[in-house]
Enzyme design. Structure first.
Site, short mmCIF file in Angstrom:
data_model
loop_
_atom_site.label_atom_id
_atom_site.label_comp_id
_atom_site.label_asym_id
_atom_site.label_seq_id
_atom_site.Cartn_x
_atom_site.Cartn_y
_atom_site.Cartn_z
N HIS A 1 19.65 -31.26 -15.00
CA HIS A 1 19.59 -29.58 -14.65
C HIS A 1 19.81 -29.17 -14.97
O HIS A 1 21.26 -29.17 -15.55
CB HIS A 1 19.01 -30.45 -13.12
CG HIS A 1 20.60 -30.65 -12.04
ND1 HIS A 1 20.28 -31.71 -11.76
CD2 HIS A 1 21.14 -29.64 -12.06
CE1 HIS A 1 21.62 -31.38 -10.96
NE2 HIS A 1 22.52 -29.70 -11.42
N ASP B 1 21.91 -19.85 -9.68
CA ASP B 1 21.26 -20.10 -8.51
C ASP B 1 22.34 -19.89 -7.09
O ASP B 1 23.00 -19.17 -7.63
CB ASP B 1 21.19 -21.38 -8.43
CG ASP B 1 22.55 -21.80 -9.38
OD1 ASP B 1 23.26 -21.70 -9.17
OD2 ASP B 1 22.02 -23.66 -10.59
N ASN C 1 21.00 -35.95 -14.13
CA ASN C 1 19.32 -35.98 -14.39
C ASN C 1 19.31 -34.50 -15.45
O ASN C 1 18.20 -34.54 -15.98
CB ASN C 1 18.95 -36.12 -13.25
CG ASN C 1 19.09 -34.71 -12.02
OD1 ASN C 1 19.93 -33.22 -13.07
ND2 ASN C 1 18.76 -34.45 -11.07
N GLU D 1 15.51 -29.23 -11.46
CA GLU D 1 14.86 -30.68 -11.19
C GLU D 1 14.54 -30.78 -12.16
O GLU D 1 13.53 -30.57 -12.46
CB GLU D 1 14.78 -31.19 -9.92
CG GLU D 1 16.51 -30.29 -9.05
CD GLU D 1 17.71 -31.56 -9.38
OE1 GLU D 1 17.26 -31.53 -10.30
OE2 GLU D 1 18.28 -31.12 -7.86
#
Length: 250
Positions: A138, A67, A136, A143
């Site tokens: 990811h 990313d 979380n 996400e």
């Protein structure tokens, strides 16, 4: 899935570096999928050390990063291209033209995402994908959401991710709100996946990701369906998953 429990962060980094170095030695022209963030730094440091000792060469390796922040140039000190240059690329013999990071400054994000997916296809896919994991769940910047995105795409970062990353910027207002990220489909297409986790604050999400239901609300949970996943964590990060009776290697 194979799980390695390591005594601490240093041991975790060395174990992960062992797995990556074995891939490079066995297949000198392999395609590595690389990750950024604080967790892989020790792994990269170990790989650099072995390179400097003459134990490892990246001369034939091709790489694709997961990313990049939208709006940050490659020269920005918080861009992921800059991160990779600083922590790995500038210290080993990998060729710049063989390293790939999404272009965060692309005027047309959709076209850049399509271009990046084509790069992965042209390379013949990823042999070993390195992943960290967010609080979380990811992976990359995929996400929690209602579906698993397949290809590289533009994503709005959640507030929890912005909070986690603000320590790297002068203020929260400086943290980019969007990123270009490799999709879950691209990650799952890798021949093998290596996940690194460290710290007690990751224990709960590790348990959810690998022992809970497979759901896009916990993106990393999709890895339960991958045939060749290795999880390397320190003792603190694996505290909760051990309670599930999952077999681990010492």
């Amino acid at each position: 899935m194979r799980i390695y429990e390591c005594a601490d962060y240093s041991a975790m980094s060395r174990q992960a570096a062992n797995i990556i170095s074995a891939q490079v030695i066995l297949e000198p022209q392999c395609v590595l999928g690389l990750a950024t963030g604080s967790t892989p730094i020790g792994t990269y440091e170990q790989l650099v050390e072995w390179y400097k000792k003459g134990d490892l060469s990246f001369a034939g390796v091709r790489s694709v990063n997961l990313d990049e922040y939208r709006g940050l140039s490659a020269e920005h000190d918080q861009s992921y291209r800059y991160f990779m240059q600083t922590h790995l690329f500038d210290h080993v013999d990998i060729r710049r033209e063989n390293t790939n990071v999404p272009n965060g400054m692309a005027e047309d994000p959709a076209a850049e995402c399509a271009r990046y997916d084509q790069i992965i296809r042209d390379l013949g896919g990823i042999d070993l994908q390195l992943l960290g994991m967010g609080h979380n769940g990811h992976i990359g910047f995929n996400e929690p959401t209602d579906y698993f995105p397949l290809g590289t795409h533009l994503v709005d970062l959640t507030q929890s991710t912005i909070e986690a990353n603000k320590r790297f910027f002068a203020s929260e207002a400086d943290v980019p709100r969007q990123a270009l990220t490799m999709g879950v489909g691209s990650i799952m297409s890798a021949k093998s996946v290596l996940v690194v986790v460290s710290g007690a604050d990751k224990a709960a999400i590790v348990r959810s990701a690998f022992c809970g239901p497979i759901t896009p609300q916990v993106p990393a949970s999709i890895l339960q369906l991958h045939p060749h996943v290795t999880l390397v964590g320190d003792r603190a990060a694996l505290t909760e998953i051990r309670k599930e009776g999952v077999a681990v290697c010492g």
